[in-house]
Design a protein around this motif. Structure first.
Motif, PDB file in Angstrom:
ATOM      1  N   GLU A  31       0.837  -1.208   0.000  1.00  0.00           N
ATOM      2  CA  GLU A  31       0.000   0.000   0.000  1.00  0.00           C
ATOM      3  C   GLU A  31       0.872   1.258   0.000  1.00  0.00           C
ATOM      4  N   ARG A  32       1.900   1.249   0.826  1.00  0.00           N
ATOM      5  CA  ARG A  32       2.800   2.401   0.885  1.00  0.00           C
ATOM      6  C   ARG A  32       3.520   2.593  -0.454  1.00  0.00           C
ATOM      7  N   ASP A  33       3.985   1.491  -1.054  1.00  0.00           N
ATOM      8  CA  ASP A  33       4.689   1.582  -2.341  1.00  0.00           C
ATOM      9  C   ASP A  33       3.778   2.138  -3.431  1.00  0.00           C
ATOM     10  N   GLU A  34       2.504   1.701  -3.421  1.00  0.00           N
ATOM     11  CA  GLU A  34       1.557   2.214  -4.407  1.00  0.00           C
ATOM     12  C   GLU A  34       1.376   3.725  -4.251  1.00  0.00           C
ATOM     13  N   LEU A  35       1.262   4.169  -3.010  1.00  0.00           N
ATOM     14  CA  LEU A  35       1.088   5.595  -2.770  1.00  0.00           C
ATOM     15  C   LEU A  35       2.350   6.379  -3.152  1.00  0.00           C
ATOM     16  N   VAL A  36       3.501   5.817  -2.902  1.00  0.00           N
ATOM     17  CA  VAL A  36       4.756   6.476  -3.311  1.00  0.00           C
ATOM     18  C   VAL A  36       4.778   6.615  -4.830  1.00  0.00           C
ATOM     19  N   GLN A  37       4.372   5.553  -5.543  1.00  0.00           N
ATOM     20  CA  GLN A  37       4.323   5.620  -7.015  1.00  0.00           C
ATOM     21  C   GLN A  37       3.339   6.686  -7.478  1.00  0.00           C
ATOM     22  N   GLU A  38       2.185   6.747  -6.835  1.00  0.00           N
ATOM     23  CA  GLU A  38       1.179   7.735  -7.201  1.00  0.00           C
ATOM     24  C   GLU A  38       1.722   9.154  -6.992  1.00  0.00           C
ATOM     25  N   VAL A  39       2.394   9.376  -5.891  1.00  0.00           N
ATOM     26  CA  VAL A  39       2.983  10.699  -5.622  1.00  0.00           C
ATOM     27  C   VAL A  39       4.038  11.029  -6.673  1.00  0.00           C
ATOM     28  N   LYS A  40       4.857  10.042  -7.045  1.00  0.00           N
ATOM     29  CA  LYS A  40       5.875  10.281  -8.078  1.00  0.00           C
ATOM     30  C   LYS A  40       5.222  10.653  -9.407  1.00  0.00           C
ATOM     31  N   GLN A  41       4.160   9.929  -9.772  1.00  0.00           N
ATOM     32  CA  GLN A  41       3.458  10.233 -11.021  1.00  0.00           C
ATOM     33  C   GLN A  41       2.863  11.638 -10.982  1.00  0.00           C
ATOM     34  N   ILE A  42       2.286  11.982  -9.860  1.00  0.00           N
ATOM     35  CA  ILE A  42       1.706  13.319  -9.734  1.00  0.00           C
ATOM     36  C   ILE A  42       2.799  14.380  -9.803  1.00  0.00           C
ATOM     37  N   ASN A  43       3.926  14.109  -9.178  1.00  0.00           N
ATOM     38  CA  ASN A  43       5.059  15.047  -9.252  1.00  0.00           C
ATOM     39  C   ASN A  43       5.472  15.272 -10.701  1.00  0.00           C
ATOM     40  N   THR A  44       5.548  14.179 -11.451  1.00  0.00           N
ATOM     41  CA  THR A  44       5.930  14.278 -12.867  1.00  0.00           C
ATOM     42  C   THR A  44       4.904  15.096 -13.633  1.00  0.00           C
ATOM     43  N   ASN A  90       5.232  18.726 -15.598  1.00  0.00           N
ATOM     44  CA  ASN A  90       4.829  18.882 -17.003  1.00  0.00           C
ATOM     45  C   ASN A  90       3.739  19.943 -17.179  1.00  0.00           C
ATOM     46  N   GLU A  91       2.871  20.069 -16.205  1.00  0.00           N
ATOM     47  CA  GLU A  91       1.731  20.976 -16.310  1.00  0.00           C
ATOM     48  C   GLU A  91       1.962  22.329 -15.640  1.00  0.00           C
ATOM     49  N   ARG A  92       3.132  22.547 -15.126  1.00  0.00           N
ATOM     50  CA  ARG A  92       3.420  23.766 -14.376  1.00  0.00           C
ATOM     51  C   ARG A  92       3.078  25.026 -15.178  1.00  0.00           C
ATOM     52  N   GLU A  93       3.364  24.989 -16.468  1.00  0.00           N
ATOM     53  CA  GLU A  93       3.116  26.146 -17.323  1.00  0.00           C
ATOM     54  C   GLU A  93       1.629  26.450 -17.444  1.00  0.00           C
ATOM     55  N   LYS A  94       0.788  25.434 -17.371  1.00  0.00           N
ATOM     56  CA  LYS A  94      -0.647  25.602 -17.601  1.00  0.00           C
ATOM     57  C   LYS A  94      -1.403  26.035 -16.334  1.00  0.00           C
ATOM     58  N   GLY A  95      -0.771  25.957 -15.252  1.00  0.00           N
ATOM     59  CA  GLY A  95      -1.448  26.306 -13.994  1.00  0.00           C
ATOM     60  C   GLY A  95      -1.404  25.141 -13.023  1.00  0.00           C
ATOM     61  N   ARG A  96      -1.099  25.469 -11.795  1.00  0.00           N
ATOM     62  CA  ARG A  96      -0.811  24.404 -10.853  1.00  0.00           C
ATOM     63  C   ARG A  96      -1.911  24.164  -9.827  1.00  0.00           C
ATOM     64  N   GLY A  97      -2.889  24.972  -9.747  1.00  0.00           N
ATOM     65  CA  GLY A  97      -3.881  24.893  -8.667  1.00  0.00           C
ATOM     66  C   GLY A  97      -4.434  23.511  -8.392  1.00  0.00           C
ATOM     67  N   LEU A  98      -5.068  22.877  -9.405  1.00  0.00           N
ATOM     68  CA  LEU A  98      -5.707  21.581  -9.169  1.00  0.00           C
ATOM     69  C   LEU A  98      -4.689  20.477  -8.913  1.00  0.00           C
ATOM     70  N   LEU A  99      -3.595  20.495  -9.687  1.00  0.00           N
ATOM     71  CA  LEU A  99      -2.588  19.440  -9.492  1.00  0.00           C
ATOM     72  C   LEU A  99      -1.915  19.559  -8.126  1.00  0.00           C
ATOM     73  N   GLU A 100      -1.688  20.783  -7.701  1.00  0.00           N
ATOM     74  CA  GLU A 100      -1.083  20.952  -6.374  1.00  0.00           C
ATOM     75  C   GLU A 100      -2.014  20.418  -5.287  1.00  0.00           C
ATOM     76  N   ALA A 101      -3.305  20.711  -5.445  1.00  0.00           N
ATOM     77  CA  ALA A 101      -4.264  20.200  -4.463  1.00  0.00           C
ATOM     78  C   ALA A 101      -4.266  18.669  -4.465  1.00  0.00           C
ATOM     79  N   GLU A 102      -4.230  18.063  -5.659  1.00  0.00           N
ATOM     80  CA  GLU A 102      -4.201  16.599  -5.757  1.00  0.00           C
ATOM     81  C   GLU A 102      -2.909  16.059  -5.151  1.00  0.00           C
ATOM     82  N   PHE A 103      -1.815  16.747  -5.440  1.00  0.00           N
ATOM     83  CA  PHE A 103      -0.530  16.333  -4.876  1.00  0.00           C
ATOM     84  C   PHE A 103      -0.571  16.399  -3.352  1.00  0.00           C
ATOM     85  N   LEU A 104      -1.094  17.495  -2.820  1.00  0.00           N
ATOM     86  CA  LEU A 104      -1.168  17.628  -1.368  1.00  0.00           C
ATOM     87  C   LEU A 104      -2.064  16.545  -0.758  1.00  0.00           C
TER      88      LEU A 104
END
Length: 127
Positions: free
Chosen positions: A57-70, A74-88
């Protein structure tokens, strides 16, 4: 003379009763030892399975966080609001999962210590 014979028979009878009683105690101890050994094995299996589940479970969540970070990079230029919230949110879930893992790991260590004490106790009783 009959009294001496009767007395000898009584002594033999008492010795036999003692022997039967000691054998019964030994049988009970062996049965209890077997039961405790099976219980220890069951707890070890349960503990291993639970630990593996938590690690997964922890490894899956670590992978998910890594994917979201990536994606966030990639989306930083388009606006970070929603992705940052998802990341948090995911990061918070990861922290919670790690806390649960730490609690389970502590519980597992306590179970291991109890099992070791049980095993030591059984070994002392058997010797």
């Amino acid at each position: 003379r009959n009294k001496a014979v009767t007395c000898g028979e009584e002594e033999r009878k008492k010795e036999k009763e003692k022997e039967y009683s000691m054998r019964a105690q030994m049988d009970q101890l062996q049965a209890r030892t077997l039961h405790l050994e099976k219980e220890r094995e069951r707890l070890e299996k349960e503990g291993r399975a639970e630990r593996e589940r938590l690690v997964s479970e922890r490894d899956e969540l670590v992978q998910e966080v890594k994917q979201i970070n990536t994606r966030l990079e990639n989306e930083r230029e388009k606006g970070r609001g929603l992705l940052e919230a998802e990341f948090l949110r995911c990061n918070s879930e990861l922290e919670e999962a790690e806390k649960r893992y730490d609690v389970e790991r502590t519980a597992w260590k306590l179970r291991e210590r109890e099992l070791q004490e049980c095993k030591t106790s059984l070994e002392e009783k058997n010797h």
